[in-house]
Motif scaffolding. Sequence first.
Motif, mmCIF file in Angstrom:
data_model
loop_
_atom_site.group_PDB
_atom_site.id
_atom_site.type_symbol
_atom_site.label_atom_id
_atom_site.label_comp_id
_atom_site.label_asym_id
_atom_site.label_seq_id
_atom_site.Cartn_x
_atom_site.Cartn_y
_atom_site.Cartn_z
ATOM 1 N N SER A 47 67.132 -97.263 -24.404
ATOM 2 C CA SER A 47 68.142 -97.784 -23.484
ATOM 3 C C SER A 47 68.472 -99.184 -23.972
ATOM 4 N N GLY A 48 69.135 -99.929 -23.151
ATOM 5 C CA GLY A 48 69.458 -101.278 -23.585
ATOM 6 C C GLY A 48 68.257 -102.199 -23.657
ATOM 7 N N LYS A 49 67.205 -101.862 -22.897
ATOM 8 C CA LYS A 49 66.082 -102.790 -22.788
ATOM 9 C C LYS A 49 64.751 -102.238 -23.286
ATOM 10 N N ILE A 50 64.651 -100.918 -23.443
ATOM 11 C CA ILE A 50 63.383 -100.298 -23.860
ATOM 12 C C ILE A 50 63.659 -99.218 -24.891
ATOM 13 N N ALA A 51 62.813 -99.153 -25.914
ATOM 14 C CA ALA A 51 62.867 -98.056 -26.894
ATOM 15 C C ALA A 51 61.571 -97.258 -26.791
#
Length: 431
Positions: free
Chosen positions: A29-33
């Motif tokens: 996502s934009g904040k977590i991989a």
Amino acid sequence: MIKTTIAEVHKYVDQEVKLGAWVANKRSSGKIAFLQLRDGTGFIQGVIVKSDVPEELFQTAKSLTQETSLFVIGIVQKDERSPIGYELLVNGIEVIHRAVDYPITPKEHGTEFLMDHRHLWLRSRRQHAVMKIRNEIIRATYEFFNDNGFVKVDPPILTGSAPEGTTELFATKYFDEDAYLSQSGQLYMEAAAMALGRVFSFGPTFRAEKSKTRRHLIEFWMIEPEMAFVEFAENLTVQEDYVAYIVQSVLKNCPIELKTLGRDTTKLEKITAPFPRITYDDAIECLHEKGFNDIQWGDDFGAPHETAIAEDYEKPVFITHFPTSLKPFYMQPDPNRADVVLCADLIAPEGYGEIIGGSERVYDEELLKSRLQEHHLELSAYKWYLELRQYGSVPHSGFGLGLERTVAWISGVEHVRETIPFPRLLNRLYP
């Protein structure tokens, strides 16, 4: 820095570790991989939180491709949602080799495509689980026989004669002699039993049988015990104890793999000795009651017949006392009934068919000679085998378990081609 494996991360909760791994899959996502990592010992999820790591590291994680190899550094954390109970909070990635255009993607692929890429298909979660279960069955096999006084003996793969005739053998030249790839190590194991008492072998066998069913391979592995001073009834007891042992070992040591495969373990939990036993006569009657009126006494059973018989049982079922005409020359006739032999096929439940064939062996020299002649086999080729009956012959018994069919049954996969690393099928010799 602690270097470890996925299977061992439970030892290092809240500690920083280094793993060598491949990227099985990823999402972000934009904040977590999220990285699905595998290292051969298992699978674990790696989590990279953008706010906790340098931007360069986060972008590296987002750009990773399927099957890229890497070293990954992170903190081991407990996670009850994980199949293994842990995940890795990643703070370092060192790419070893970036894979490009890996052919097996998470989408559906046809069987032929997957078989053409078997060398890569083995990396998938499902195939990894099947291979781990296969390994556990092999490990438990050695444990069972070693604990019960058996000696491991390795029979030859190249032979000059056949235990069951030459119609389904691969012929080759042994310099200026005819030779065959072994279809069974049994005859040699009988010789070993006369020297060592209780023996077992584990090795490849070959059948030049032009069959395409889900139960058949051209090259497969057999476990073949042979026991001196053991008669028919005791032979069956050893078989059921052995099968129950390996099933319970898989249940104990491969819970993650069984869950990965969606195996109904409640069915496996019922596999304890003793197993039910019916005679061939009973089986024929059972089939007639189920509408199989085409089969008559003296006919062999096919896959539909075995499945129909097994559906009445939750455990494997022994079918005993087959007609003499159906079985190989080395099986001992029933002393009370010459038209049947002291043999048994063990049929697995759930439609997986025969996993063991076994019998008491002929131990009288004259009877063995007559049986060889009935099967149109040259006595000279079996001179050494006949000599086992000349020098201190004793009652003895044995059996052979087909590893791949057993793996298929215990793991719940449909086709035996998934139960051996590189299957050899009627039209497949690649890869």
